[in-house]
Design a protein around this motif. Structure first.
Motif, PDB file in Angstrom:
ATOM      1  N   ARG A  35       0.829  -1.217   0.000  1.00  0.00           N
ATOM      2  CA  ARG A  35       0.000   0.000   0.000  1.00  0.00           C
ATOM      3  C   ARG A  35       0.856   1.257   0.000  1.00  0.00           C
ATOM      4  NH1 ARG A  35      -3.996  -1.932   4.578  1.00  0.00           N
ATOM      5  NH2 ARG A  35      -5.230  -3.353   3.333  1.00  0.00           N
ATOM      6  N   ARG A  36       2.028   1.180   0.614  1.00  0.00           N
ATOM      7  CA  ARG A  36       2.906   2.347   0.706  1.00  0.00           C
ATOM      8  C   ARG A  36       3.955   2.379  -0.396  1.00  0.00           C
ATOM      9  NH1 ARG A  36       3.374   1.074   6.885  1.00  0.00           N
ATOM     10  NH2 ARG A  36       4.590  -0.559   5.935  1.00  0.00           N
ATOM     11  N   ARG A  37       3.731   1.623  -1.469  1.00  0.00           N
ATOM     12  CA  ARG A  37       4.695   1.548  -2.555  1.00  0.00           C
ATOM     13  C   ARG A  37       4.959   2.911  -3.194  1.00  0.00           C
ATOM     14  NH1 ARG A  37       2.397  -1.985  -6.749  1.00  0.00           N
ATOM     15  NH2 ARG A  37       1.646  -0.088  -7.672  1.00  0.00           N
ATOM     16  N   LYS A  38       3.923   3.729  -3.313  1.00  0.00           N
ATOM     17  CA  LYS A  38       4.106   5.041  -3.952  1.00  0.00           C
ATOM     18  C   LYS A  38       4.930   5.988  -3.088  1.00  0.00           C
ATOM     19  CE  LYS A  38       0.422   5.073  -7.150  1.00  0.00           C
ATOM     20  NZ  LYS A  38       0.709   5.537  -8.455  1.00  0.00           N
ATOM     21  N   ILE A  39       4.988   5.740  -1.793  1.00  0.00           N
ATOM     22  CA  ILE A  39       5.765   6.599  -0.905  1.00  0.00           C
ATOM     23  C   ILE A  39       7.193   6.091  -0.758  1.00  0.00           C
ATOM     24  CG2 ILE A  39       5.920   7.512   1.446  1.00  0.00           C
ATOM     25  CD1 ILE A  39       2.866   7.068   1.614  1.00  0.00           C
ATOM     26  N   TYR A  40       7.349   4.792  -0.512  1.00  0.00           N
ATOM     27  CA  TYR A  40       8.645   4.233  -0.180  1.00  0.00           C
ATOM     28  C   TYR A  40       9.257   3.364  -1.262  1.00  0.00           C
ATOM     29  CZ  TYR A  40       7.196   5.670   4.454  1.00  0.00           C
ATOM     30  OH  TYR A  40       6.768   6.401   5.517  1.00  0.00           O
ATOM     31  N   PHE A  43      11.108   2.926  -7.227  1.00  0.00           N
ATOM     32  CA  PHE A  43      10.868   3.729  -8.427  1.00  0.00           C
ATOM     33  C   PHE A  43      10.765   5.212  -8.089  1.00  0.00           C
ATOM     34  CE2 PHE A  43       7.775   5.749 -11.297  1.00  0.00           C
ATOM     35  CZ  PHE A  43       8.463   5.616 -12.486  1.00  0.00           C
ATOM     36  N   HIS A  44      10.135   5.533  -7.000  1.00  0.00           N
ATOM     37  CA  HIS A  44       9.911   6.936  -6.662  1.00  0.00           C
ATOM     38  C   HIS A  44      11.108   7.565  -5.959  1.00  0.00           C
ATOM     39  CE1 HIS A  44       5.772   6.790  -7.963  1.00  0.00           C
ATOM     40  NE2 HIS A  44       5.702   5.601  -7.392  1.00  0.00           N
ATOM     41  N   HIS A  45      12.011   6.766  -5.416  1.00  0.00           N
ATOM     42  CA  HIS A  45      13.170   7.320  -4.724  1.00  0.00           C
ATOM     43  C   HIS A  45      14.418   7.362  -5.602  1.00  0.00           C
ATOM     44  CE1 HIS A  45      11.914   7.856  -0.540  1.00  0.00           C
ATOM     45  NE2 HIS A  45      10.990   6.980  -0.858  1.00  0.00           N
ATOM     46  N   LYS A  77      -7.770  -2.982  -7.584  1.00  0.00           N
ATOM     47  CA  LYS A  77      -6.379  -2.570  -7.460  1.00  0.00           C
ATOM     48  C   LYS A  77      -6.020  -1.533  -8.512  1.00  0.00           C
ATOM     49  CE  LYS A  77      -4.510  -6.156 -10.419  1.00  0.00           C
ATOM     50  NZ  LYS A  77      -3.511  -7.184 -10.567  1.00  0.00           N
ATOM     51  N   LYS A  78      -4.969  -0.796  -8.211  1.00  0.00           N
ATOM     52  CA  LYS A  78      -4.428   0.149  -9.172  1.00  0.00           C
ATOM     53  C   LYS A  78      -3.208  -0.498  -9.805  1.00  0.00           C
ATOM     54  CE  LYS A  78      -5.999   4.185  -6.721  1.00  0.00           C
ATOM     55  NZ  LYS A  78      -5.663   5.387  -5.999  1.00  0.00           N
ATOM     56  N   PRO A  79      -3.128  -0.501 -11.121  1.00  0.00           N
ATOM     57  CA  PRO A  79      -2.003  -1.169 -11.779  1.00  0.00           C
ATOM     58  C   PRO A  79      -0.717  -0.356 -11.664  1.00  0.00           C
ATOM     59  CG  PRO A  79      -3.373  -0.102 -13.391  1.00  0.00           C
ATOM     60  CD  PRO A  79      -4.074   0.052 -12.063  1.00  0.00           C
ATOM     61  N   ILE A  80       0.377  -1.017 -11.936  1.00  0.00           N
ATOM     62  CA  ILE A  80       1.668  -0.343 -11.975  1.00  0.00           C
ATOM     63  C   ILE A  80       1.676   0.553 -13.205  1.00  0.00           C
ATOM     64  CG2 ILE A  80       4.147  -0.696 -12.206  1.00  0.00           C
ATOM     65  CD1 ILE A  80       3.729  -3.417 -10.858  1.00  0.00           C
ATOM     66  N   SER A  81       2.167   1.767 -13.041  1.00  0.00           N
ATOM     67  CA  SER A  81       2.138   2.730 -14.139  1.00  0.00           C
ATOM     68  C   SER A  81       3.075   2.289 -15.261  1.00  0.00           C
ATOM     69  CB  SER A  81       2.560   4.107 -13.635  1.00  0.00           C
ATOM     70  OG  SER A  81       3.932   4.096 -13.292  1.00  0.00           O
TER      71      SER A  81
END
Length: 91
Positions: A35-40, A43-45, A77-81
């Motif tokens: 769930r916290r993939r977009k924060i931690y 890809f985002h870091h 679910k939301k897919p991987i962009s």
């Protein structure tokens, strides 16, 4: 498919640990880490630290193949962009 008879179920319910496991409500969904993939997430870091190309080159490739690697968003679910999918493929 196996099934539990009434006798077997009564034996399982006598054990307090097994009773708790059988009767507890199962949670359905996404693991808290995901769930916290977009924060931690990596890809985002570390977006361009691992890629050996310029941002312009990456964007050019992404615009060419974005429509092919995009997945449908559902209620579950939301897919991987597409940008993340391309990143994982290149890495």
């Amino acid at each position: 498919m196996s099934f539990i008879t009434v006798d077997r179920l009564l034996v399982l319910l006598d054990n307090p640990i097994l009773r708790k496991k059988l009767l507890e409500k199962k949670s359905v969904g996404v693991h808290p880490i995901n769930r916290r993939r977009k924060i931690y997430g990596e890809f985002h870091h570390l977006f361009f630290e691992y890629l050996r190309m310029s941002i312009e080159t990456y964007d050019f490739i992404l615009t060419k193949i974005c429509h092919r690697i995009r997945k449908k968003t559902t209620n579950f679910k939301k897919p991987i962009s597409p940008a993340e999918r391309l990143y994982v493929t290149i890495r």
